[in-house]
Design a protein around this motif. Structure first.
Motif, PDB file in Angstrom:
ATOM      1  N   THR A  59      10.984  -3.200 -38.807  1.00 14.70           N
ATOM      2  CA  THR A  59      12.467  -2.883 -37.996  1.00 14.70           C
ATOM      3  C   THR A  59      11.868  -3.310 -36.437  1.00 14.70           C
ATOM      4  N   LEU A  76      13.400  -2.276 -32.672  1.00 16.85           N
ATOM      5  CA  LEU A  76      14.431  -1.551 -31.794  1.00 16.85           C
ATOM      6  C   LEU A  76      13.708  -2.104 -30.565  1.00 16.85           C
ATOM      7  N   VAL A  93      22.609   0.656 -35.827  1.00 12.69           N
ATOM      8  CA  VAL A  93      21.588   0.297 -36.668  1.00 12.69           C
ATOM      9  C   VAL A  93      22.541  -0.959 -37.812  1.00 12.69           C
ATOM     10  N   HIS A 115      15.726  -3.096 -40.353  1.00  8.98           N
ATOM     11  CA  HIS A 115      16.988  -2.642 -39.286  1.00  8.98           C
ATOM     12  C   HIS A 115      16.464  -3.201 -38.320  1.00  8.98           C
ATOM     13  N   VAL A 121      17.997  -2.304 -34.703  1.00  7.71           N
ATOM     14  CA  VAL A 121      18.919  -1.365 -34.051  1.00  7.71           C
ATOM     15  C   VAL A 121      18.451  -1.246 -32.429  1.00  7.71           C
TER      16      VAL A 121
END
Length: 513
Positions: free
Chosen positions: A7, A9, A139, A162, A164
């Motif tokens: 991920t 972010l 996302v 992911h 994001v």
């Protein structure tokens, strides 16, 4: 590419450059963001691994706008969607969005086209700090499935990445938002507050409950926050003095985020359908190999399936002949025959045990009263033994069972024809001469001497056992006398009943029938 979830972010205040970091600017290829760079690198890695069959799927999973979830890649426009996409958790604990479209990106160009198609559907508005402020959390997810072309194909390594882009936190007095934009800012700040609460709870080791379900954003990022994932957060700040308060807030959140620990592991899944096909092929190949082995060895066809009823009966007959000694050995041709043979053994054993359990106890045959009176038992002058009764115990001789008939004595063997009186007369002379020359020691004297020394313990034990035997015989005699008395009472009762029935003129035999 190795099976770990990831991920990236982007977090920060509105206008700090989160969307520019994730997507890129408008200055050309060199100004592209993390998402297109990640797509390019993933397809390059897939091309460098020709030994694996790699499938890449993409989804512009979710646009979380005003706590509603929308799919940006579906044919239905965002304005026509209800926004009721639900988040579910599978049996392995992975978070999924039900009903989400995940098209396959065959090439890098197709993947970039899918990304830009979803990016054009995002909610964008203008306020005092940003002319193109994104008003929702999005996302973008890349799913990778890898199967080996060399090893077993039922082993699937899968992962997801992911990417994001969070909506920016904003202070209404600085952005000047009102109306619809004020409502959007309220939902954005609320969801970011829930995100911060989850991060604070994960950083506290004494907290048992993590409030993932307070908002759809935190529930969606459950894997990325404290789960099975390698997570990197990019903190976007605005390097101006008037934004110092928001910058400090962003950095404090980044500090809390550094305390969150994830446990990432490789995601490996065994495809059950491919496993079944593999096992079926193995079984088929093994059966063919065994058939070839039987042919080369000159043996008849070996059966590996379960036996039919007639085959079971034939094998049971062989086992029965083997147990009775008619068959010396049973030729075992397969493991299935061993199983069936043991089944036959168990069946025969159970039948025999049932037969023995149901077999009646044999009683003594009836004895003729005349013979019982003549014989009088082994004791000679004891009381008369009636039919069906057991004789009494005679001291030192056991239970009297009567006298054998006169003609039951076996015939004596005749002497040899060549045995004459001379041999009979000469035999004592030989025995006398042999006794005088070789006289054996006195057995009685030696036995008495042994009993007085080494055999004293055995003698005492023998006397004790003999005394116990006398006591048991006395008890058995009393029990036999009591049983015979009861038998006589029963016989007398039967005789009285017969006399009463005769006095009334009834036929006893007919009544018994």
């Amino acid at each position: 590419m190795d099976g770990y979830n990831g991920t990236v972010l982007a977090y920060g205040q509105t206008g700090a450059g989160k969307t520019h970091t994730m997507t890129g600017g408008h200055m050309g290829f060199a100004d592209r963001g993390i998402v297109p760079r990640a797509i390019s690198q993933i397809y390059s890695e897939a091309a460098a691994r020709p030994e694996n069959n790699i499938t890449i799927k993409l989804s512009y999973d979710v646009e979380i706008y005003n706590e509603l979830m929308f799919d940006l890649l579906t044919d239905v426009g965002v304005a026509d969607q209800s926004g009721d996409l639900s988040i579910v958790e599978d049996s392995r604990g992975n978070i999924q969005v039900r009903g989400l479209s995940t098209p396959v990106g065959g090439t890098e160009e197709e993947a970039l086209h899918i990304f830009f198609q979803g990016d054009t559907n995002r909610h964008v508005a203008e306020h005092a700090l940003n002319k193109g402020s994104t008003r929702s959390h999005v996302v973008f997810t890349i799913y990778v499935e890898s199967r080996s072309r060399v090893e077993s194909s039922e082993k699937v390594i899968f992962s997801k990445l992911h990417l994001v882009d969070l909506a920016g936190s904003e202070r209404v007095k600085k952005t000047g938002s009102d109306g619809v934009m004020l409502k959007e800012a309220t939902f954005i700040n609320k969801s970011l507050t829930f995100l911060e609460q989850v991060v604070v709870a994960l950083g506290n080791k004494h907290r048992d409950h993590i409030p993932y379900r307070q908002s759809k954003l935190t529930h969606m990022l459950k894997d990325s926050l404290g789960g099975n994932c390698k997570t990197t957060m990019v903190a976007n700040i605005w390097p101006e003095a008037k934004m110092l308060e928001e910058t400090a807030s962003t950095l404090r959140f980044a500090t809390r985020m550094m305390k969150v620990s994830n446990e990432a592991s490789v995601n490996v899944h065994l495809d059950p359908q491919l496993l079944i096909r593999k096992y079926e092929r193995q079984i088929k190949d093994l059966k063919q190999e065994l058939a070839m082995h039987d042919t080369l060895a000159g043996r008849s066809r070996v059966q590996y399936e379960e036996y039919a009823p007639d085959e079971q009966k034939e094998l049971e007959d062989k086992v029965q002949m083997y147990l009775e000694g008619e068959l010396q050995e049973i030729e075992v041709t397969s493991l299935r025959m061993v199983y069936e043979s043991f089944t036959c053994f168990r069946k025969l054993y159970q039948n025999l045990r049932t037969e023995l359990a149901n077999r009646p106890i044999n009683t003594l045959p009836p004895q003729d009263p005349a013979e019982a009176g003549e014989g009088g038992g082994a004791g000679g002058g004891t009381a008369e033994t009636r039919e069906g009764e057991v004789g009494e115990d005679v001291e030192g001789k056991g239970i009297a069972v009567g006298v054998a008939p006169a003609n039951s004595r076996p015939p004596q063997e005749a002497l040899p024809p060549d045995a004459g009186p001379e041999e009979e007369e000469g035999a004592p002379a030989e025995r006398t001469q042999r006794t005088e020359t070789e006289r054996p020691p006195d057995k009685q004297a030696i036995f008495a001497e042994w009993k007085a020394k080494e055999g004293q313990a055995f003698e005492d034990a023998f006397e004790q056992n003999r005394q116990e035997l006398r006591e048991k015989r006395s008890e058995m005699k009393d029990a036999l006398m009591a049983a015979n008395a009861k038998k006589r009472e029963i016989d007398e009762a039967k005789e009285r009943l017969a006399r009463k029935q005769a006095d009334k003129g009834m036929d006893p035999e007919r009544d018994e029938d």
